[in-house]
Write an enzyme that holds these catalytic residues in place. Structure first.
Site, PDB file in Angstrom:
ATOM      1  CE  LYS A 184      50.368   0.244 -80.085  1.00 61.83           C
ATOM      2  NZ  LYS A 184      50.125  -1.091 -79.508  1.00 61.83           N
ATOM      3  CG  ASP A 203      50.968   1.900 -76.769  1.00 62.55           C
ATOM      4  OD1 ASP A 203      50.987   1.159 -77.753  1.00 62.55           O
ATOM      5  OD2 ASP A 203      49.978   2.013 -76.013  1.00 62.55           O
ATOM      6  CB  VAL A 239      42.415   3.979 -80.281  1.00 61.99           C
ATOM      7  CG1 VAL A 239      42.394   4.838 -79.020  1.00 61.99           C
ATOM      8  CG2 VAL A 239      43.145   4.708 -81.396  1.00 61.99           C
ATOM      9  CE  LYS A 263      47.358   1.874 -77.786  1.00 66.55           C
ATOM     10  NZ  LYS A 263      47.306   1.189 -76.477  1.00 66.55           N
ATOM     11  CD  GLU A 275      55.431  -6.827 -75.904  1.00 66.82           C
ATOM     12  OE1 GLU A 275      56.212  -7.807 -75.950  1.00 66.82           O
ATOM     13  OE2 GLU A 275      54.259  -6.883 -76.322  1.00 66.82           O
ATOM     14  CB  THR A 298      48.471 -12.218 -78.550  1.00 68.43           C
ATOM     15  OG1 THR A 298      49.632 -12.746 -77.899  1.00 68.43           O
ATOM     16  CG2 THR A 298      47.311 -12.214 -77.572  1.00 68.43           C
ATOM     17  CB  VAL A 299      45.908  -9.374 -82.010  1.00 70.53           C
ATOM     18  CG1 VAL A 299      44.695  -8.815 -82.755  1.00 70.53           C
ATOM     19  CG2 VAL A 299      46.166  -8.561 -80.750  1.00 70.53           C
ATOM     20  CD  GLU A 331      36.219   1.019 -82.054  1.00 70.02           C
ATOM     21  OE1 GLU A 331      36.808   1.662 -81.165  1.00 70.02           O
ATOM     22  OE2 GLU A 331      35.235   1.436 -82.673  1.00 70.02           O
ATOM     23  N   GLY A 391      52.478 -10.575 -68.479  1.00 73.40           N
ATOM     24  CA  GLY A 391      52.307 -10.394 -69.915  1.00 73.40           C
ATOM     25  C   GLY A 391      51.691  -9.065 -70.307  1.00 73.40           C
TER      26      GLY A 391
END
Length: 328
Positions: free
Chosen positions: A104, A200, A131, A204, A189, A13-14, A128, A186
């Site tokens: 992260k 998670d 986080v 961060k 997960e 995705t990213v 950047e 979505g």
């Protein structure tokens, strides 16, 4: 006009978001930076599957092939775990490439090491996106720390848990129903452990601790509590009192100089800066000595929020090399 070659490591995705933004903003970046950007390689686990039309010729399963690309200067990393991400970025830095990461897990543990290596090799690290997704907290904090001291940082650093708590309050849903809806959309997960357990947000928070205080607490000493034990009855009771549950990650420097951190559900009232932050939004509130409490809010995840801040890191790095500031 000079051409800068870039590689994208990971094309989920990213990674796809980075590719789309770089192409859509190509002309504007060319005008503002004075350089031509070319995505030269995309590292994937299966190069036979074309994820985005027109990219199959760019895909490779070999980091050796990525680094062999003549003129490669920038590497965007959008892989999930510590390894092989750190190993790839270490090699990229040693090859004199700037690196930009959204990882992260890796950066919380190896960020200081990676930045030291980058400094020794005369390149920059952009983090950047590691986080709070599209919330520019890293740049903001770096600017604030030029003059201010930060004594405490509180944040909603995970959009999944914030969405679940919002639905439990606004719709009266139980935890399981809210989680299933987050998964359907979505936001969560199939295995939501890292989100709902607080791990998670913890990773961060450690990145923010390093930035704010120059150090992290001992990870084993940090209490990390998830949201899965919060019932709809507890949420309703809090709502009746004008309070809201937020899953808050906070770190502060105590008077004796020690660093204390915690991730846990917290009841906040309407005067708290995190009170109005709903759905999948993230927020960070910083307590400073000169400007008081500063809060910043924005989308915490997703293809374009995360990818856009990575491209902004790229623009900042190129601007630094050329001696000017760039905004996009």
């Amino acid at each position: 006009m000079a051409t800068i070659k870039a590689a994208i490591l990971g094309f989920g995705t990213v990674g796809q978001g980075i590719y789309h933004i770089l192409n859509e903003k190509r002309q504007e970046l060319r005008e503002k930076l004075g350089v031509e950007l070319e995505v030269a390689k995309i590292l994937v686990t299966d190069a036979s599957r074309e994820r985005v039309p027109g990219t199959k010729h760019l895909m490779t399963e070999s980091m050796d092939e990525v680094l062999a690309e003549k003129g490669l200067q920038v590497v965007f990393e959008a892989i999930v775990n510590e390894e092989p991400a750190y190993g790839y970025l270490k090699r990229a830095v040693e090859a004199k490439c700037h690196v930009i990461t959204a990882n992260k897990v890796m950066f919380a543990k190896r960020g200081e090491e990676l930045e030291a290596l980058a400094k020794a090799n005369g390149v920059f690290v952009g983090f950047e996106a590691s986080v709070a997704g599209g919330v520019p907290i890293i740049k903001t904090m770096k600017n604030i720390l030029l003059v201010n001291d930060v004594s405490r940082v509180q944040g909603i650093l995970n959009g999944t848990t914030n969405y679940i708590l919002t639905k439990m309050r606004a719709e009266g849903w139980g935890f399981e129903n809210a989680l299933k809806e987050a998964q359907r959309l979505g936001y969560a997960e199939a295995d939501p452990f890292n989100d709902v357990s607080g791990q998670d947000a913890f990773k961060k928070l450690m990145i923010l601790s390093s930035l704010a205080f120059g150090e992290q607490p001992n990870w084993a000493d940090v209490e990390v509590i998830g949201i899965d034990t919060i019932s709809s009855e507890q949420v309703a009771e809090a709502t009746a009192k004008g309070l809201r549950y937020r899953h808050v990650a906070e770190v502060e420097k105590l008077e004796d100089g020690t660093i204390h951190a915690k991730v846990a559900p917290l009841l906040v009232d309407k005067n708290h800066p995190l009170y109005p932050v709903d759905d999948v939004f993230n927020a960070v509130a910083m307590e400073t000595n000169y400007i008081g409490t500063l809060s910043i809010t924005g989308p915490g995840a997703g293809m374009y929020p995360t990818a856009s801040v990575m491209v902004e890191d790229y623009a900042e790095i190129i601007g630094k090399r050329a001696g000017f500031t760039v905004t996009i």
